[in-house]
Design a protein around this motif. Structure first.
Motif, PDB file in Angstrom:
ATOM      1  N   PRO A   4       0.837  -1.211   0.000  1.00  0.00           N
ATOM      2  CA  PRO A   4       0.000   0.000   0.000  1.00  0.00           C
ATOM      3  C   PRO A   4       0.870   1.258   0.000  1.00  0.00           C
ATOM      4  N   VAL A   5       0.409   2.275  -0.760  1.00  0.00           N
ATOM      5  CA  VAL A   5       1.147   3.534  -0.885  1.00  0.00           C
ATOM      6  C   VAL A   5       0.581   4.517   0.135  1.00  0.00           C
ATOM      7  N   LYS A   6       1.447   4.989   1.041  1.00  0.00           N
ATOM      8  CA  LYS A   6       1.040   5.948   2.065  1.00  0.00           C
ATOM      9  C   LYS A   6       2.113   7.008   2.199  1.00  0.00           C
ATOM     10  N   SER A   7       1.670   8.249   2.362  1.00  0.00           N
ATOM     11  CA  SER A   7       2.653   9.333   2.500  1.00  0.00           C
ATOM     12  C   SER A   7       3.457   9.193   3.789  1.00  0.00           C
ATOM     13  N   SER A   8       2.912   8.466   4.756  1.00  0.00           N
ATOM     14  CA  SER A   8       3.613   8.297   6.037  1.00  0.00           C
ATOM     15  C   SER A   8       4.561   7.111   6.045  1.00  0.00           C
ATOM     16  N   ASP A   9       4.528   6.314   4.967  1.00  0.00           N
ATOM     17  CA  ASP A   9       5.379   5.125   4.889  1.00  0.00           C
ATOM     18  C   ASP A   9       6.689   5.506   4.201  1.00  0.00           C
ATOM     19  N   ASP A  10       7.777   5.536   4.973  1.00  0.00           N
ATOM     20  CA  ASP A  10       9.053   5.944   4.385  1.00  0.00           C
ATOM     21  C   ASP A  10       9.552   4.962   3.342  1.00  0.00           C
ATOM     22  N   ASN A  11       8.994   3.751   3.330  1.00  0.00           N
ATOM     23  CA  ASN A  11       9.446   2.740   2.378  1.00  0.00           C
ATOM     24  C   ASN A  11       8.553   2.639   1.137  1.00  0.00           C
ATOM     25  N   ASN A  12       7.375   3.258   1.173  1.00  0.00           N
ATOM     26  CA  ASN A  12       6.483   3.152   0.008  1.00  0.00           C
ATOM     27  C   ASN A  12       5.534   4.346  -0.048  1.00  0.00           C
TER      28      ASN A  12
END
Length: 698
Positions: free
Chosen positions: A159-167
């Motif tokens: 899943p793409v999330k602005s809070s996910d530093d890996n994605n």
């Protein structure tokens, strides 16, 4: 192109539980490469294809290579069980394939859950694999296959999330102006800036070398090309939230393109789906010569960049178009303002354009504007803008007000041809001549051909005279029509003379059959004749009147003939007589032969007489009995004389016969011997008839 299997593979997310609706990247568990979509076309994705086409898909390693790439982002939605639908770059797999995609959870040897993606091809389940890594490829690129090592068929759905530093998804700036980074951007998914320092703009107005940018507040609708004012120089600084719900599209003059693919495999080109760049009408985000943010001309670019916003302009637009806020734009407009208005003109179709002129309606003009118009002598009737271009004008605030060139219809003259015919000739095929065509055109450009007509009396032969030939009904896109009448002149037909032949007849005969002669031409039909003369008409001349009869010809000359009735021959004859010497001559009786119409001697004007010079004392011998003296209007006499034979008297009976009253004495053959006789003395022997009684003289 993306086929059924390719779509299946794209739609497979990997998680420990069923994939929830949202935006994802798909990463191969073994190669760590991400799937990205380089092209998407309808051909090759239908189940009827002979093989699955996965060439529209590629894999790419390294998060830094995909962090700013919209082609790696897919919207995935579970449709129940192992069925999934997905969208990428604005394309919906279900709409193309007509079925959902199959994804199954599998565990690797370490017990971690991944997914496989598969589709049924010709009754066989086919799985998606990544290609073997190329150790010499620093970009870690790969491609998809439908077979290979089992470890290459395991996929993770991230899943793409602005809070996910890996994605996360972050914007990579491309232009820096005054230390502020900017990026053109175009993606199919809706989004909003994750940082309050980021601003999103559309272009809402283009005016000469200026364009007005307007900030988009809140969410940006999917499929909206924009300019992003970034918070920092790296994608991590410029993260965006990919939104689940779309928004209304704002006013915008920017354009965008999802794909720009020209991949080759050996000598064969796969998935070439690129739009050529047109430097004359396209501008890309960049730095103007005075160091401002703007859209500038790029003569080296070959294709429209994918997932980038660009500006489409007119062919005569400036090379550089500055980007200004509405306030900056209004301020610029107020500086050194000048307004130039092109004058409007009108001309006929086919004529050259006039020399265009302009008026300065406000301000002081520095330099010379240029006036252009797309109309040429061959441009159709209509209105055309006379465009005011800045030309050499140096005024910072230049407003050009276009004029109008009105192309009106050119006049055509349609002239009906004139004709002269004779009465007996058929009507000509009426035609018209058209003059005034422009641009080398002919009557073939008319939308309706002219109609030529002439109204003449509906008779077998048109009466002599002149008749108007009219023309009307022509139509054309670029012409008006002036009609000129012609004249049909009908003159007399050449005369044909019918002459009744003269005839003769004898009084009392039947009227003869009349004949005629023709001169001056040929006729069809038969004339009729009338004549007052009949079988009983008296001698004289009578008109033979000839009439048209069944002859149809407009200029007949009829010449009457003459019937001459001549006298009929009438024979007046007297028989031969015989008497004795000493006797008086007998009464000579005239016999007629040849009377007509039942007539008799009563019609004679003067009856002929019979006379003989013999007397009672004449010596024996033959004496002529002369017939003559007849007069008749309708007869001509043919006299036949007789002979009186005087013989010597012999054996004359001395008989005295007395009558009570004078009586005529007839011979036995009916000839009158004596008239009003009182005695039979001197008659020769024989039988006589007296008062109806027979008397014999012995």
């Amino acid at each position: 192109m993306l086929s059924l299997l390719a779509c299946l593979l794209l739609s497979v997310p990997v998680m420990a539980q069923a994939v929830q609706k949202g935006y994802y990247r798909v990463q191969n568990f073994t190669t760590k490469r991400y799937i990205f979509l380089v092209d998407y076309k309808t051909k090759g994705i239908l189940p009827a294809e002979t093989s699955y086409d996965v060439d529209a898909l590629r894999t790419l390693g390294g998060f830094s290579n995909v962090v700013s790439d919209p082609s790696t982002i897919y919207f995935i939605e579970n449709k129940g069980g192992t069925d999934y639908n997905l969208k990428g770059q604005g394309k919906d797999v279900f709409d193309f394939v007509g079925r959902y995609l199959t994804a199954r959870q599998v565990k690797d040897k370490n017990g971690l859950i991944h997914y496989t993606a598969s589709g049924i091809y010709q009754g066989i389940e086919v799985f998606l694999y990544d290609s073997e890594p190329d150790p010499d490829d620093p970009d870690e690129r790969g491609y998809l296959m439908t077979g290979g090592d089992a470890s290459m068929m395991l996929w993770d759905i991230l899943p793409v999330k602005s809070s996910d530093d890996n994605n996360y998804f972050g914007i990579q700036p491309e232009v820096t102006i005054g230390g502020k980074p900017y990026a053109p951007f175009f993606a199919s998914f809706p989004f909003s800036p994750a940082s309050s320092s980021m601003k999103v703009y559309t272009v809402t107005k283009v005016d000469g070398d200026m364009a007005v940018i307007t900030e988009v507040q809140g969410k940006v609708a999917g499929g909206t090309p924009v300019i992003i004012a970034c918070a920092g120089a790296t994608p991590s600084d410029n993260r965006i939230n990919i939104e689940m719900e779309d928004a209304s599209k704002p006013a915008n003059m920017l354009s965008g393109q999802y794909f720009n693919s020209s991949d080759f495999c050996g000598t064969k080109a796969f998935h070439f789906n690129a739009i050529p760049w047109d430097a004359a009408t396209m501008r890309v985000l960049g730095t103007t010569r005075d160091g401002k943010l703007g859209f500038v001309k790029d003569t080296k670019m070959k294709y429209i960049p994918r997932n980038k916003a660009y500006l489409v302009v007119s062919a005569n637009a400036p090379d550089e178009i500055r980007l200004l806020t509405q306030a900056e734009y209004e301020e610029e407009k107020a500086k050194d303002a000048v307004t130039v208005a092109a004058r409007s003109y009108s001309r006929e179709y086919g004529n050259p354009n006039p020399t265009f002129e302009y008026d300065v309606t406000s301000g002081t003009l520095t330099g010379q504007p240029s006036l252009t118009c797309a109309a040429t002598p061959s441009s159709p009737v209509g209105t055309y803008d006379i465009i005011v271009n800045k030309g050499t004008v140096t005024n910072a605030n230049f407003t050009g007000i276009n004029g109008t060139l009105t192309v009106t219809k050119a006049p055509l003259t349609v002239t009906a041809k004139s004709y002269t015919i004779k009465q007996n000739e058929p009507l000509p095929t009426f035609e018209a001549e058209i003059t005034g065509f422009k641009n080398g055109e002919t009557a073939s450009v008319l939308t309706a051909q002219p109609q030529v007509s002439c109204f003449v009396p509906e008779t077998m032969f048109v009466p002599v005279g002149t008749y108007k030939i009219t023309v009307s009904g022509a139509g054309a896109q670029n012409y008006d029509f002036n009609y000129v009448d012609g004249t049909l002149t009908v003159v007399e037909a050449d005369p044909i003379t019918l002459s009744a032949a003269d005839a003769t007849m004898v009084y009392g005969d039947a009227v003869p059959e009349f004949n005629f002669t023709v001169s001056g031409g040929e006729i069809e039909g038969t004339p009729v004749f009338t004549c007052e003369a009949t079988q009983s008409s008296p001698v004289g001349t009578y008109d033979i009147v000839i009439a048209q009869g069944t002859i149809n010809y407009p200029n007949l000359v009829l010449v009457n003939g003459k019937l001459t009735v001549s006298p009929a021959p009438l024979t007046a004859s007297v028989g031969n007589y015989k008497r004795n010497q000493g006797e008086s001559n007998p009464e000579f009786v005239i016999i007629y032969e040849g009377f007509k119409n039942g007539e008799d001697a009563s019609v004679l004007d003067v009856a002929p007489t019979a006379a003989c010079e013999a007397t009672a004392d004449s010596a024996p011998g033959n004496y002529d009995i002369i017939v003559s003296g007849g007069v008749a209007k309708n007869y001509v006499f043919n006299y036949v004389n007789g002979v009186l034979e005087v013989v010597e008297t012999q054996g004359i009976a001395a008989v005295t016969v007395s009558f009570d009253k004078p009586a005529d004495i007839y011979s036995a053959d009916g000839r009158c011997i004596r008239r009003a006789a009182t005695t039979m003395a001197g008659l020769p022997r024989g039988l006589y008839i007296v008062n109806g009684r027979k008397v014999v003289v012995r």
